[in-house]
Design an enzyme around this catalytic site. Structure first.
Site, PDB file in Angstrom:
ATOM      1  CG  ASP A  39     -31.492 119.308  10.646  1.00 43.87           C
ATOM      2  OD1 ASP A  39     -31.808 118.490   9.774  1.00 43.87           O
ATOM      3  OD2 ASP A  39     -30.446 120.000  10.600  1.00 43.87           O
ATOM      4  CD  GLU A  87     -31.125 114.113  10.299  1.00 45.95           C
ATOM      5  OE1 GLU A  87     -30.831 113.808   9.146  1.00 45.95           O
ATOM      6  OE2 GLU A  87     -30.799 115.209  10.808  1.00 45.95           O
TER       7      GLU A  87
HETATM    8  C1  NOJ Z   1     -30.336 116.878   7.968  1.00 49.26           C
HETATM    9  C2  NOJ Z   1     -31.327 117.345   6.950  1.00 49.26           C
HETATM   10  O1  NOJ Z   1     -32.290 116.337   6.760  1.00 49.26           O
HETATM   11  C3  NOJ Z   1     -30.536 117.661   5.715  1.00 49.26           C
HETATM   12  O2  NOJ Z   1     -31.362 117.878   4.591  1.00 49.26           O
HETATM   13  C4  NOJ Z   1     -29.657 118.853   5.996  1.00 49.26           C
HETATM   14  O3  NOJ Z   1     -28.840 119.105   4.883  1.00 49.26           O
HETATM   15  C5  NOJ Z   1     -28.768 118.594   7.228  1.00 49.26           C
HETATM   16  N1  NOJ Z   1     -29.462 117.983   8.302  1.00 49.26           N
HETATM   17  C6  NOJ Z   1     -28.185 119.889   7.725  1.00 49.26           C
HETATM   18  O4  NOJ Z   1     -29.172 120.668   8.337  1.00 49.26           O
END
Ligand code: NOJ
Length: 532
Positions: free
Chosen positions: A212, A275
């Protein structure tokens, strides 16, 4: 091993090289205990479906102990299962059964922040400024004569300031919700704890991680103000702007990825995907160096309009970025953070027809594909009533932004009324499901050859078994305005897309699959086709 492209895969090719991953948004997939929220047992009970669909691996969104301020992305204990979703025994059973089904299992990892209920953060609140407890997070004194102003002008991705003041006057940083304090990645305990978490899940048999906010974690030491032009755009929009955002993509982040990779290398066959909302290709490629992440999420297809030039630009851009480091590209049309693509493409029947066309484009591309649960059913994004909204973005934006709940409505499995088999005992699902989803259920679509689900099953099977998908290179053909055609150089697959208003001649070859009816030897508008 036989894998996508129907060829024997050589021993050096990792399993994820051209894998199709399926993202399970745990809350919304299947509810086994009738509390209206999806859980691990629910996922286990539906693995036969995923095998039938034909995916290679699953990615589970966070199922760790959490007060659920951001639906699990606020982790209170990263090495335990939240009772809402099951327990460690249920997790172990799930891992074993995923493997029995011949699939791999990857899990989310949230290293940028914890929950405010994490023991460390509770200790930090109880400890004085300057303490070792506070050093695990990003605490600072405020600006202004009495420290009454936040330490800098950073905004939270969810709206409002990125700083929260605590009773003794200090402020802590939260790039997301205030319930998600950012960790201080300069602190060795923070680094050691991540290593502990990685090993914990690796020892339980997971095949990899989705990281993440993989471009977060490190922050510049002096925490400089943001460019004022970034103040009123959300984090995702900023990705498309050519302005450096000090909240993200600090050079120090690569040390964290080297740490992660060092652990994964001790567990052969495991992988990590980050990500990475980083617009600059060179900087994006840096995350995929041989001692960092294996894969990086590429969000350019999410950003592209349903327009041949826009889609082609996204594909070329993505291929160019990974080519710099010899990494594999990845492709995503939807996930739990963005509007579902049939709705992005115009919604209604037109959005669905276009989504079918884009599914074939995505699945024709070399590299790794990430599907989001429900996209194989053609689920639209929903406009939910105000009372139902739960995403913190709704409150944080002062009700200006509706947030992401519309993309997270539970899966319709069977039957003719909500919850469509999502909950065993017909309980109210955590987000309301519309009354008119009967024709979208898995049950209805499995029996319908013309359904979105049948298209995905057929395309995934051809992708997995046909030699036409061999090789990682593609070449572009000349095509009429509003159209494109590319060919996979190794195996010879041709994929053509028509986003113009008129039918155009099909490229030469035998049709393998078309996203909609063809018009004799012509490719109609809003349609794509595979040929060999
Ligand atoms: C990216 C995640 O995909 C999202 O759903 C989340 O709110 C944020 N990061 C914070 O962790």
């Amino acid at each position: 091993m036989v894998h996508s492209s129907g060829e024997e895969q050589d021993a050096d090719t990792p399993w994820w090289h051209d894998a199709v991953f399926y993202q399970v948004y745990v809350r919304s997939f299947a509810d086994s205990n009738g509390d209206g929220v999806g859980d691990l047992e629910g996922i286990r009970s539906r693995l036969g479906y995923l095998e039938l669909l034909g995916v290679d691996a699953i990615w589970l969104t966070p199922f760790y102990r959490s007060p659920m301020a951001d639906h699990g992305y606020d982790v209170a204990d990263p090495r335990d299962v939240d009772p809402l979703f099951g327990d460690l025994d249920a997790f172990d059973a799930l891992v074993a059964e995923v493997h029995d089904h011949g699939m791999k299992i990857t899990v989310d990892l949230v290293p940028n922040h914890t929950s405010d209920q994490h023991l460390w953060f509770q200790e930090a609140l109880a400890a004085p400024p300057g303490s070792v407890e506070r050093d695990r997070y990003v605490f600072r004194d405020g600006r202004g004569v009495h420290g009454e102003l936040p330490p800098n002008n950073w905004t939270s991705v969810f709206g409002g300031p990125a700083w929260q003041q605590v009773p003794d006057g200090q402020w802590y940083l939260h790039i997301f919700a205030p319930e998600q304090p950012d960790l201080n990645w300069r602190n060795p305990q923070v680094q050691a704890d991540l290593e502990h978490t990685l090993r914990f899940w690796l020892e339980r048999g997971v095949d990899g991680f989705r990281i993440d906010v993989a471009h977060g974690m490190a922050k510049p030491e002096d925490l400089p103000d943001m460019d004022p032009r970034l103040l009123n755009v959300d984090g995702l929009t900023a990705f498309a702007m050519d302005i450096h955002d000090p909240r993200f993509d600090d050079d120090g982040v690569h040390e964290v990825h080297r740490l992660i990779r060092g652990v994964l290398d001790q567990y052969p066959g495991t992988m990590a995907i980050g990500e990475i909302w980083v617009g600059d290709d060179d900087r994006f490629a840096d995350y995929l160096r041989s001692d960092e992440l294996h894969l990086g999420f590429n969000f350019r297809l999410v950003d592209a309009r349903f327009d041949a030039d826009s889609v082609r630009g996204a594909i070329e851009h993505s291929l160019g970025a990974v080519a710099k480091v010899g990494a594999q590209p990845t492709w995503t049309l939807s996930n739990h953070d963005v509007m579902r693509h049939p709705t992005r493409y115009g919604g209604g029947p037109l959005g669905t027809v276009r989504a079918r066309a884009m599914a074939l484009v995505e699945l024709a591309l070399p590299g790794v594909v990430y599907l989001y649960n429900g996209e194989e059913l053609g689920l639209p994004n929903l406009e939910l009533p105000d009372w139902a909204l739960q995403d913190p973005i709704w409150e944080r934006s002062g009700h200006a932004e509706r947030g992401r709940d519309g993309a997270r409505v539970p899966m319709p499995w069977e039957g003719n009324q909500p919850p469509f088999g999502f909950s065993e005992n017909g309980a109210q699902p955590w987000l309301p499901m519309p009354d008119d989803w009967e024709s979208l259920t898995v049950e209805a679509q499995l029996e319908d050859e013309g359904s979105m689900l049948s298209l995905y099953r057929q395309a995934l099977e051809v992708r997995r078994t046909s030699g036409a998908f061999a090789g990682d290179e593609l070449e572009w053909y000349g095509a009429p305005p509003g159209c494109f055609a590319f060919r996979r150089k190794g195996g010879g697959l041709i994929c053509a897309l028509n986003t113009s208003a008129a039918a155009v001649p099909l490229p030469p070859g035998d049709v393998l699959i078309a996203s909609g009816p063809l018009d004799g030897t012509k490719l109609p508008p809003d349609t794509s086709v595979w040929l060999v």
